[in-house]
Write an enzyme that holds these catalytic residues in place. Structure first.
Site, short mmCIF file in Angstrom:
data_model
loop_
_atom_site.label_atom_id
_atom_site.label_comp_id
_atom_site.label_asym_id
_atom_site.label_seq_id
_atom_site.Cartn_x
_atom_site.Cartn_y
_atom_site.Cartn_z
CG HIS A 102 -6.68 -15.37 -6.69
ND1 HIS A 102 -6.10 -15.99 -7.78
CD2 HIS A 102 -7.97 -15.17 -7.02
CE1 HIS A 102 -7.00 -16.14 -8.73
NE2 HIS A 102 -8.16 -15.66 -8.30
CG ASP A 103 -9.53 -18.57 -6.79
OD1 ASP A 103 -9.99 -17.56 -6.22
OD2 ASP A 103 -9.55 -18.72 -8.02
CG ASP A 158 -7.36 -12.46 -13.69
OD1 ASP A 158 -8.15 -13.17 -14.32
OD2 ASP A 158 -6.82 -12.80 -12.62
CG ASP A 200 -1.72 1.22 1.40
OD1 ASP A 200 -1.94 1.90 0.39
OD2 ASP A 200 -2.14 1.51 2.54
CG ASP A 203 -6.02 3.14 0.46
OD1 ASP A 203 -5.07 2.32 0.54
OD2 ASP A 203 -6.66 3.32 -0.59
CG ASP A 206 -12.06 -15.39 -13.63
OD1 ASP A 206 -11.42 -15.88 -12.69
OD2 ASP A 206 -13.29 -15.13 -13.56
CD GLU A 242 -10.23 -20.02 -12.56
OE1 GLU A 242 -10.18 -20.18 -11.35
OE2 GLU A 242 -11.08 -19.28 -13.12
CG ASP A 261 -1.41 1.58 -3.75
OD1 ASP A 261 -0.21 1.48 -4.01
OD2 ASP A 261 -1.84 2.11 -2.69
CG ASN A 320 -3.03 5.46 -0.98
OD1 ASN A 320 -3.02 4.31 -0.53
ND2 ASN A 320 -4.00 5.94 -1.73
C1 GLC Z 1 -12.18 -17.50 -10.70
C2 GLC Z 1 -11.28 -16.61 -9.88
C3 GLC Z 1 -11.92 -16.36 -8.56
C4 GLC Z 1 -13.23 -15.66 -8.79
C5 GLC Z 1 -14.11 -16.44 -9.76
C6 GLC Z 1 -15.22 -15.59 -10.27
O1 GLC Z 1 -12.31 -18.75 -10.15
O2 GLC Z 1 -10.00 -17.16 -9.78
O3 GLC Z 1 -11.11 -15.63 -7.71
O4 GLC Z 1 -13.88 -15.49 -7.58
O5 GLC Z 1 -13.42 -16.90 -10.89
O6 GLC Z 1 -14.71 -14.61 -11.13
CA CA Z 2 -3.55 2.14 -1.21
#
Ligand code: GLC
Ligand code: CA
Length: 588
Positions: free
Chosen positions: A361-362, A130, A53, A57, A232, A286, A61, A55
């Protein structure tokens, strides 16, 4: 103490020197067909919200990422994949896009984006964004128009089912409190389709106008100079718009049904012809819902669709699933794990190309999910998994923070969670009078937020991630697990990652060498060879917290260890015997 440190440093120096001298021979270079930069790349995934981050908040970013480009470069990686950075109300942290050509306010401006891309290219780093085009946010202008009347020109940008036809056939929603993918909208007395949350309506790809708009948006980003897209849930885009009841062969498996729409491959080929083939870029799908025998349909170069696809099969290992997302009390079976990676490797054969990942991230943190996050083994098992990722056949996708050995935060209370997925399942269980504690216990292992806590930069407040209040809690172990501390330790998880990346770079055999599984039924050790132009390497990985042996038909007499995750060699020198979570690579 001093002496020990000296020895540690010496071992590191030797191993590094050994790794460095294994550079590819000329012969390797010339005889490999179809070499591509994206096959040789190591991809580093950043969840921008949680990286840095700038700034105060509390939200990471673009300027934060810019300030850390030298760090990223120092890792040796080649490509950065950023999770969505487009305008979004953030119900699903950017996977609900309200404007594809604008930058999310919290992340910065288009000028910030341009200087990020510039800063990356100056350092020889490539950028993958993405592409989220199965659905938009319900705040997208197209959807606002679409829902306003049945005769609006944007009406058929989405899927509507007029209520006078009765209730539409059941479609399952991943992020809906009622698991129902049809949401009734009174404005036009109709239901709209959303495979994910209600605020993520599915685009109607059967409408050529939609495809035209998407392709033009893709060209906009490629013309800016980006180097690829991670796509995605791309297998979900095509739908049978008569919306029949779920065909029998898909009963109990909506995911597989969703990934097999009638015109999916026609659209991917069209996208390739109209957009992708005009640029030197990489694409990765994906692979949600895609089985191993369908994978080649996406990545066979002859078909001219995409370059790579993630294999999802391994993600379900060690889980029983169901409404509570229960864990399997037997844990993850290594034999199964090996079988899956081996099967997917064989699918691509000579023509396709695979991907290797253990976190994103999933998913929860890789060391918690596949290794051992106890204080005793967190570092060793992180390094072992890193060895796996960087010695396998396929492009490695490495998730930010795994290079530090970051592990699951394991929240006790629902109020600490931010993820729409966890929150909605919790709501659903609550409404139906279920066992909330059972669910919360399981989430400590598998909730997505475990992988989304802020990157741990140093020992200052909030791990140096922000000077404000972070949007999600920082893992309290940041005082010991952080970049600043690990920089100084030549044996840290971080420096091991750097060494392994260099090792892969210096040995083309790690990229292109043929993969062969050995000792397949061994429940403790993952052993495999990589072979290229007469050179052969053996990789041995102990996935357990005890000593374990590999049983191999290999003569180890002249084998030479090139790299490994223990800084001292074992007292008893038996190359096929591995200490807890030991990882070794031999030249045979
Ligand atoms: C994919 C992404 C996930 C998102 C989902 C809906 O699985 O990796 O993070 O929540 O699609 O877009
Ligand atoms: Ca920020």
């Amino acid at each position: 103490m001093k002496v020990r440190k000296y020895f540690a440093l010496l071992t590191v120096a030797i191993l590094t020197a050994m790794a460095a001298c294994q550079s590819p021979t000329k012969k390797d270079d010339q005889s490999i067909p179809n070499r591509k930069w994206w096959k040789e790349a190591v991809v580093y995934q950043i969840y921008p919200r949680s990286f840095k981050d700038s700034n105060g908040d509390g939200v990471g970013d673009l300027k934060g990422i810019i300030s850390k480009l030298d760090y990223i470069k120092s890792l040796g990686v080649d490509v950065i994949w950023l999770n969505p950075i487009y305008a979004s109300p953030n119900h699903d942290n950017g996977y609900d896009i309200s404007d594809y050509r604008k930058i999310m306010k919290e992340f910065g401006t288009m000028a910030d984006f341009d200087s990020l891309l510039n800063g990356m290219h100056r350092r020889g780093l490539k950028l993958v964004l993405d592409l989220v085009v199965n659905h938009t946010s319900s705040d997208h202008e197209w959807f606002k128009q679409s829902r306003s009347s049945r005769t609006n020109p944007y009406r058929h940008f989405y899927h509507w089912w007029p209520a006078e036809k009765g209730k539409p056939a059941k479609r399952y929603s991943y992020f809906d409190v009622d698991n129902n993918a049809w949401k009734y909208d009174s404005t036009t007395n109709a239901y709209y389709l959303h495979y994910f949350a209600r605020s993520q309506p599915d685009l109607n790809w059967e409408n050529p106008e939609v495809r035209k708009k998407i392709y033009s948006m893709m060209r906009y980003w490629f013309d800016k100079g980006i180097d690829g897209f991670r796509m995605d849930v791309i297998p979900f885009i095509s739908k049978d718009t008569t919306f029949p009841p779920l065909p029998k062969k898909y009963h109990g498996n909506f995911l597989h049904y969703y990934a097999n729409g009638p015109h999916l491959h026609q659209y991917l080929h069209e996208m390739n012809q109209k957009v992708l083939s005009h640029y030197d870029i990489m694409t990765v799908a994906e692979g949600a819902g895609v089985t191993s025998d369908e994978a080649m349909n996406f990545v066979d170069p002859k078909r001219q669709e995409l370059n790579m696809l993630y294999n999802f099969e391994v993600m379900g290992l060690g889980l029983k699933g169901g409404e509570y997302r229960d864990l399997d009390s037997n844990g993850v079976s290594l034999v199964q794990f090996k079988k899956i990676y081996t099967k997917w490797d064989s699918v691509y054969g000579e023509r396709g190309w695979g991907t290797i990942f253990l976190g994103n991230h999933d998913m929860p943190r890789m060391v918690t999910r596949w290794g051992n996050d106890s204080p005793e083994y967190r570092e060793l098992s992180s390094k072992m998994l890193t060895t796996f990722l960087l010695t396998m056949h396929g492009t490695p996708y490495y998730y930010f923070g795994d290079e530090l050995g970051m592990d699951n935060i394991k929240f006790d209370s629902i109020s600490d969670y931010r993820d729409i997925e966890t929150l909605h399942i919790y709501e659903h269980i609550k409404e139906t009078g279920g066992d909330l504690q059972r669910f919360l216990n399981n989430e400590k292992m598998i909730a997505r937020d475990n992988g989304r806590t802020p990157f741990q930069w140093d020992t200052t407040a909030n791990a140096g991630f922000t000077s404000g209040t972070p949007w999600i809690k920082v893992n309290p172990n940041y005082k010991t697990v952080n970049e600043a501390v690990e920089e100084k330790d030549p044996n840290s998880t971080l420096n091991y990652f750097r060494k392994m990346v260099q090792f892969r770079k210096n040995n083309l055999i790690m990229v292109y060498g043929k993969y062969e599984l050995l000792d397949q039924d061994n429940p403790n050790v993952y052993a495999y060879t990589r072979e290229l132009n007469g050179r052969k390497m053996l990789i041995l990985l102990n996935f357990t917290d005890h000593q374990a042996d590999a049983h191999l038909p290999v003569n180890m007499k002249n084998a030479k260890q090139l790299i490994g995750n223990y800084s001292k060699t074992a007292e008893k020198e038996n190359p096929l015997s591995l200490r807890p979570y030991e990882a070794k690579v031999y030249q045979l």
